[in-house]
Each structure stands twice: as structure tokens, then as C-alpha cells.
Write a protein that holds these residues in place. Structure first.
Motif, mmCIF file in Angstrom:
data_model
loop_
_atom_site.group_PDB
_atom_site.id
_atom_site.type_symbol
_atom_site.label_atom_id
_atom_site.label_comp_id
_atom_site.label_asym_id
_atom_site.label_seq_id
_atom_site.Cartn_x
_atom_site.Cartn_y
_atom_site.Cartn_z
ATOM 1 N N UNK A 141 12.388 11.812 -10.673
ATOM 2 C CA UNK A 141 11.925 13.196 -10.781
ATOM 3 C C UNK A 141 10.427 13.090 -9.901
ATOM 4 N N UNK A 142 9.781 11.832 -10.082
ATOM 5 C CA UNK A 142 8.495 11.914 -9.462
ATOM 6 C C UNK A 142 8.584 12.112 -8.020
ATOM 7 N N UNK A 143 9.733 11.478 -7.516
ATOM 8 C CA UNK A 143 9.958 11.479 -5.980
ATOM 9 C C UNK A 143 10.195 12.924 -5.623
ATOM 10 N N UNK A 144 11.105 13.519 -6.424
ATOM 11 C CA UNK A 144 11.396 15.054 -6.236
ATOM 12 C C UNK A 144 10.093 15.799 -6.100
ATOM 13 N N UNK A 145 9.100 15.430 -7.151
ATOM 14 C CA UNK A 145 7.842 16.162 -7.296
ATOM 15 C C UNK A 145 6.889 15.861 -6.050
ATOM 16 N N UNK A 162 14.253 4.880 -13.965
ATOM 17 C CA UNK A 162 14.527 5.143 -12.863
ATOM 18 C C UNK A 162 14.788 6.718 -12.578
ATOM 19 N N UNK A 163 15.197 7.450 -13.691
ATOM 20 C CA UNK A 163 15.340 8.739 -13.723
ATOM 21 C C UNK A 163 14.067 9.331 -13.508
ATOM 22 N N UNK A 164 12.998 8.794 -14.309
ATOM 23 C CA UNK A 164 11.500 9.309 -14.049
ATOM 24 C C UNK A 164 11.125 9.143 -12.806
ATOM 25 N N UNK A 205 0.689 -1.292 -0.025
ATOM 26 C CA UNK A 205 0.048 -0.123 -0.047
ATOM 27 C C UNK A 205 0.843 1.422 -0.153
ATOM 28 N N UNK A 206 2.049 0.906 -0.020
ATOM 29 C CA UNK A 206 2.997 2.277 -0.131
ATOM 30 C C UNK A 206 3.780 2.319 -1.285
ATOM 31 N N UNK A 207 3.860 3.197 -2.035
ATOM 32 C CA UNK A 207 4.589 3.391 -3.413
ATOM 33 C C UNK A 207 6.130 3.263 -2.608
ATOM 34 N N UNK A 208 6.978 2.613 -3.404
ATOM 35 C CA UNK A 208 8.357 2.493 -2.974
ATOM 36 C C UNK A 208 9.181 3.694 -3.092
ATOM 37 N N UNK A 209 8.723 4.146 -4.396
ATOM 38 C CA UNK A 209 9.670 5.416 -4.900
ATOM 39 C C UNK A 209 9.421 6.613 -4.308
ATOM 40 N N UNK A 210 7.984 6.998 -4.704
ATOM 41 C CA UNK A 210 7.582 8.318 -3.936
ATOM 42 C C UNK A 210 7.232 8.158 -2.357
ATOM 43 N N UNK A 211 7.445 6.949 -2.025
ATOM 44 C CA UNK A 211 6.992 7.066 -0.603
ATOM 45 C C UNK A 211 5.588 7.388 -0.217
ATOM 46 N N UNK A 212 4.732 7.313 -0.919
ATOM 47 C CA UNK A 212 3.372 7.693 -0.749
ATOM 48 C C UNK A 212 2.425 6.496 -0.658
ATOM 49 N N UNK A 233 5.181 15.240 -18.939
ATOM 50 C CA UNK A 233 6.376 14.970 -19.396
ATOM 51 C C UNK A 233 7.301 13.588 -18.936
ATOM 52 N N UNK A 234 6.652 13.176 -17.756
ATOM 53 C CA UNK A 234 7.316 11.815 -17.479
ATOM 54 C C UNK A 234 7.389 10.675 -18.417
ATOM 55 N N UNK A 235 6.482 10.627 -19.274
ATOM 56 C CA UNK A 235 6.551 9.544 -20.198
ATOM 57 C C UNK A 235 7.747 9.898 -21.087
ATOM 58 N N UNK A 236 7.838 11.221 -21.597
ATOM 59 C CA UNK A 236 9.125 11.461 -22.303
ATOM 60 C C UNK A 236 10.287 11.265 -21.640
ATOM 61 N N UNK A 237 10.205 11.708 -20.377
ATOM 62 C CA UNK A 237 11.602 11.284 -19.524
ATOM 63 C C UNK A 237 12.019 9.859 -19.545
ATOM 64 N N UNK A 238 10.807 9.210 -19.277
ATOM 65 C CA UNK A 238 10.989 7.660 -19.433
ATOM 66 C C UNK A 238 11.676 7.066 -20.765
ATOM 67 N N UNK A 239 11.048 7.734 -21.706
ATOM 68 C CA UNK A 239 11.843 7.509 -23.284
ATOM 69 C C UNK A 239 13.187 7.650 -23.355
#
Ligand code: C2E
Ligand code: CA
Ligand code: CA
Length: 461
Positions: free
Chosen positions: A69-73, A64-66, A13-20, A53-59
């Protein structure tokens, strides 16, 4: 406070990367809160926050980089709203936020968040701007639980569709749009099998010789109850719901089949096919194109791929590879809806790009706007340096046509020259084109004396 780096790994129930919290945890909490405000006779709101833009970033850089970015957001959002406001990651690029306050407060917060994200985030020492799309739904007015989420999400999609970023509050109009989109999605899935799709073809002529330089294949969807649905309406829906592969694949195949049929009849028309950015980015796109050409025995120069400027300018690995493969195949690319003056040209200097289409809005303004003329003039100049042809599209009046020719556009397309028509009508039109065009363009000869011969204009196949 939730720290991205300190996110606990693999807690249910907790998202590993965003910690949410994830959707499965957020939904029951949401239901609880909605019941609570309702009981207390107060209002609350749900914000669904999409990160662009995250899809673009992923491409471009891999997942991992995307995710960083999500975690930072997420950390940025958390810092702004404080620890007690429920925040969750409810989809790959989407956050949900519950606010125990009425609409005004929700809108104020949305506005503040959008502004906050106008400033760049810093991730691994890189600064990047990640615009937000926010949809609001109000509780109890717009329902609770999953319904509230889907309505806030629909409001978010409406912001996305509008092409800008910012926020919108759900209303029944959005619901109607949303329902229409669901209906289109459902019906479109069977459009190919049920043979509801057709291609129309719109000729385009060379401004100097008045010869047909290409015909553009345009999709038509005839639905038994919805009637004739415009591609401007169903193509974006197809793109959003994973149907564009099927639809676009059908269009490409049908266009090649028609090109082959014309060739067999001794008419070597180059067929221009609109390619969605979603199709273009696919790894197997060039391969499918090559197979199609072979299967229908059409040479590469018998085809032209039209790609919007936005899609062509995606500076991603997938896009670069697609251009490279098309270059090897010898299939040319035309940039649809070119509107950014010569500033965007450098980003488009991929080998297969041979042509720019001045978008309809600019062409419509040609006769009355100095800015539009200046824009076309500079595009023509820059294009000439790069050896690109320039097409003026959407020509409806003689004034527009004459201005386009005077400014050096090499090819012309629009209702004034010919409307989109059936494949059979194209042959009839072509048979008489030379005469009718010469008659209907009496002033063209004079204009042509002023226009320089387009040195770089490649002949059609
Ligand atoms: P587009 O690629 O810019 O195509 C030109 C659109 O302008 C066509 O609309 C055409 O009918 C219309 N048009 C041409 N001349 C004039 C004119 O003089 N005045 C005006 N007002 N309009 C003119 P259509 O057929 O409704 O297509 C709309 C858009 O749908 C296309 O814009 C294209 O982006 C997309 N589309 C159509 N077929 C396909 C397809 O097979 N695949 C993909 N991915 N997109 C397609
Ligand atoms: Ca087009
Ligand atoms: Ca176009």
C-alpha cells in the motif's frame, strides 16, 4: 520515475519497498536546498506527509500488504509531483517532500495531494482509501534540516490530532503544543514511580432501582509543577508515545485493588475501567487482565471494560482475538462514546459487549434537539434487540435525565447524579445514595411509569 515494483533492493539510503530515499539521504539534500533558497532570497517548503491507517492494515493483514500500500501511495505521489521534486520515505508511514516554491504553492500542492488521495488506491486488485495528513514548514522562516523536519512533522501531528485529514502550516501555536506534548511525555514517564497518579470514581445508577450499577475509575495526574493534568490531555499523549501500557496497566491494577478493598468491606461494587485501544490490541491484554483478577481475587463480573467505539470497531485480527478472550474470561465490555446511531451496532456484536454509552454531546442535546432524541431512541431500540444495556453519560440537568429515562436508557451517569470522587467518598455517597437520590429525583417516579422495564439490563455484580 520511481516504480514501486522496480525498487532496487538494499541500496544504502534507499528504501527497498517504496523505492525512495530514506531520511539519511534526504536530510543532507534538504539542508542543501534550504541554503540555496536562502542565498537566492527565495522561499521553499517542506511537506511531511503521513499516511493514515497503515498501522491498522499492518495488524489486519501483515506488514507485506501494508508495504505494498505504501509503495502504491509513493507511486501515486510521484506521478502527481513529477520526477524532479525530491521525495523521500522519512519514517515508516511518513514521506518528506521538498518544494522549491513559496508557501502558496506548497499549500496548493498539499491541497491537491489530499484530494488525490480521497480517491481509492488500487493494490492487488483491492480498492482502498488512504487519507493523507500533511504538515508544512517554510524555509528559511522555520529553520533548516532536522528542525524544519520536526516542525513540519509537528504540523502534521496537529492535523492528526484534530481528527480530520488535510494539511496545516507550522506556526508558533503548534510549537507550543508540541513543546507541551514533549514536556508531558517526559514527565509522564515517571508519574507511576513518583506516585503522581490517582483514581477517582464516578458512580452510575440504574434508572429503575436507583441502585449503583457501577463506578467508573477515572485517572487523575497530580504533577508538582504542572498541577492537575486532565486525562483528556495526557491519555492521548501516552498513547502516542508508548506510555499507555504503563499508565493503563497502573489504572487497571489500582482499580482492581480498590474493587477488592470494597468487597472486603462488604460492598460489591462493579468497577468500570477505561481501556485504551492501544492496550486492548496488545496480545497479552486478556492475559494481564486475568492475572489481575486472580491477584486481587476479584470475580470477572466485578469488572467492566470501557472501550471507545472507534477502538471497538477496528475490524482487525488483534481486536477480534481480544474480544474472544474477554468473552472466555467472562469480563463484559461497555462501548464508550457511542454516537453512530444504530448503524454501527452490527460491527459491535462481539459476545462480551453488553453495554452502550450514549456520548455526552448527544445527552447534552437531548432536551432541545429532536435529532438527538431520535438517535437515542433508535440506539435503545437496536440495543434492546441485541440485549444490550444503554447508559446515558454526562447528565447535568434534570431535563436531560428525564429525557434519557423516558427514551429508555437503563443507566445514568453524570454530575447531576454524582461527580467523580475519591474511593472513600464513594462509600459515604453510597450509604446515603438511596435517600438522596429519591429526594433529589422527585419527578423520577412519574417518568419511570412511562419507561419500559429494561429486560436486558444485567444486574451489577
Ligand atoms: P470518558 O471515559 O468519557 O469519561 C467520562 C468523562 O466525563 C470524565 O472526564 C468525567 O469526569 C466526565 N463527566 C462525567 N459526568 C459529567 C458531566 O455530567 N458533565 C461533564 N461535563 N463531564 C462529565 P475525565 O475524568 O476528565 O476523563 C476524560 C477521559 O479520559 C475519559 O472520558 C476517558 O476517555 C479518559 N480516561 C480517564 N481515565 C482513563 C484511564 O484510566 N484509561 C484510559 N485509557 N482513559 C482514561
Ligand atoms: Ca469511560
Ligand atoms: Ca464515557
Amino acid at each position: 520515475p520511481v516504480q514501486a515494483a522496480a525498487a532496487p533492493a538494499a541500496v544504502s539510503g534507499v528504501d527497498a519497498l517504496a523505492g525512495l530515499p530514506t531520511l539519511e539521504r534526504f536530510e543532507p539534500l534538504l539542508t542543501e536546498r534550504v541554503i540555496a533558497v536562502e542565498k537566492a532570497g527565495r522561499d521553499g517548503c517542506l511537506l511531511v506527509i503521513g499516511v493514515d491507517e497503515l498501522r491498522l492494515l499492518r495488524d489486519a493483514a501483515g506488514a507485506p500488504w501494508a508495504e505494498r500500500v505504501l509503495a502504491a501511495a509513493a507511486a501515486n505521489l510521484r506521478a502527481e509531483i513529477g520526477a524532479s521534486t525530491p521525495l523521500a520515505r522519512i519514517d515508516a508511514d511518513v514521506f518528506g517532500l521538498w518544494l522549491d516554491a513559496p508557501r502558496e504553492a506548497g499549500e496548493k500542492l498539499a491541497h491537491r495531494l489530499v484530494q488525490l488521495f480521497d480517491a481509492p488506491l488500487t493494490v492487488d486488485g483491492h480498492a482502498l482509501v488512504v487519507p493523507l495528513y500533511i504538515g508544512l514548514a517554510l524555509a528559511p522562516e522555520h529553520g533548516g534540516g532536522p528542525r524544519l523536519i520536526s516542525r513540519a512533522a509537528a504540523a502534521m501531528q496537529s492535523v492528526r490530532r484534530s481528527g480530520g485529514h488535510g494539511h496545516a502550516v507550522f506556526d508558533s501555536r503548534i510549537d507550543a503544543n508540541h513543546n507541551e506534548e514533549l514536556l508531558i511525555t517526559r514527565e509522564l514517564q515517571h508519574a507511576v514511580v513518583k506516585r503522581q497518579l490517582e483514581l477517582f470514581f464516578q458512580p452510575r445508577i440504574d434508572a429503575t432501582t436507583l441502585q449503583i450499577s457501577a463506578v467508573e475509575a477515572l485517572l487523575r495526574w497530580r504533577h508538582p509543577t504542572l498541577g492537575l493534568v486532565s486525562p483528556a490531555r495526557f491519555i492521548p499523549v501516552a498513547e502516542r508515545h508508548g506510555l499507555i501500557e504503563t499508565i493503563g496497566g497502573w489504572a487497571l491494577d489500582a482499580a482492581l485493588r480498590q474493587a477488592a478493598a470494597w468487597r472486603a468491606a462488604g460492598v460489591k461494587l462493579r468497577v468500570a475501567v477505561n481501556i485504551s485501544g492501544v492496550q486492548f490490541r496488545r496480545d497479552d491484554f486478556a492475559h494481564r487482565l486475568e492475572r489481575g483478577l486472580k491477584a486481587h481475587n476479584v470475580p470477572a463480573e466485578g469488572l467492566l471494560c470501557e472501550l471507545t467505539q472507534t477502538a471497538a470497531m477496528e475490524n482487525t485480527e488483534a481486536t477480534r482475538r481480544a474480544f474472544e478472550r474477554l468473552g472466555r474470561l467472562g469480563v463484559e465490555v461497555s462501548i464508550d462514546d457511542f454516537a453512530a446511531g444504530d448503524a454501527g451496532l452490527a460491527a459491535l456484536s462481539h459476545q462480551p459487549v453488553r453495554e452502550l454509552q450514549i456520548d455526552r454531546a448527544t445527552v447534552a442535546a437531548l432536551a432541545r434537539s429532536h435529532d438527538a432524541r431520535a438517535m437515542v431512541e433508535s440506539a435503545v431500540r437496536a440495543a434492546r434487540e441485541l440485549g444490550l444495556r444503554v447508559v446515558a453519560e454526562g447528565i447535568e440537568t434534570e431535563a436531560q435525565r428525564d429525557a434519557a429515562v423516558r427514551l429508555g436508557c437503563h443507566q445514568l451517569q453524570g454530575y447531576l447524579i454524582a461527580r467523580p470522587m475519591s474511593a472513600r467518598a464513594v462509600l459515604l455517597w453510597a450509604a446515603n445514595a438511596a435517600t438522596t437520590l429519591a429526594q433529589s429525583f422527585p419527578g423520577l417516579k412519574d417518568t419511570l411509569l412511562i419507561a419500559a422495564p429494561p429486560a436486558a439490563a444485567g444486574a451489577a455484580a
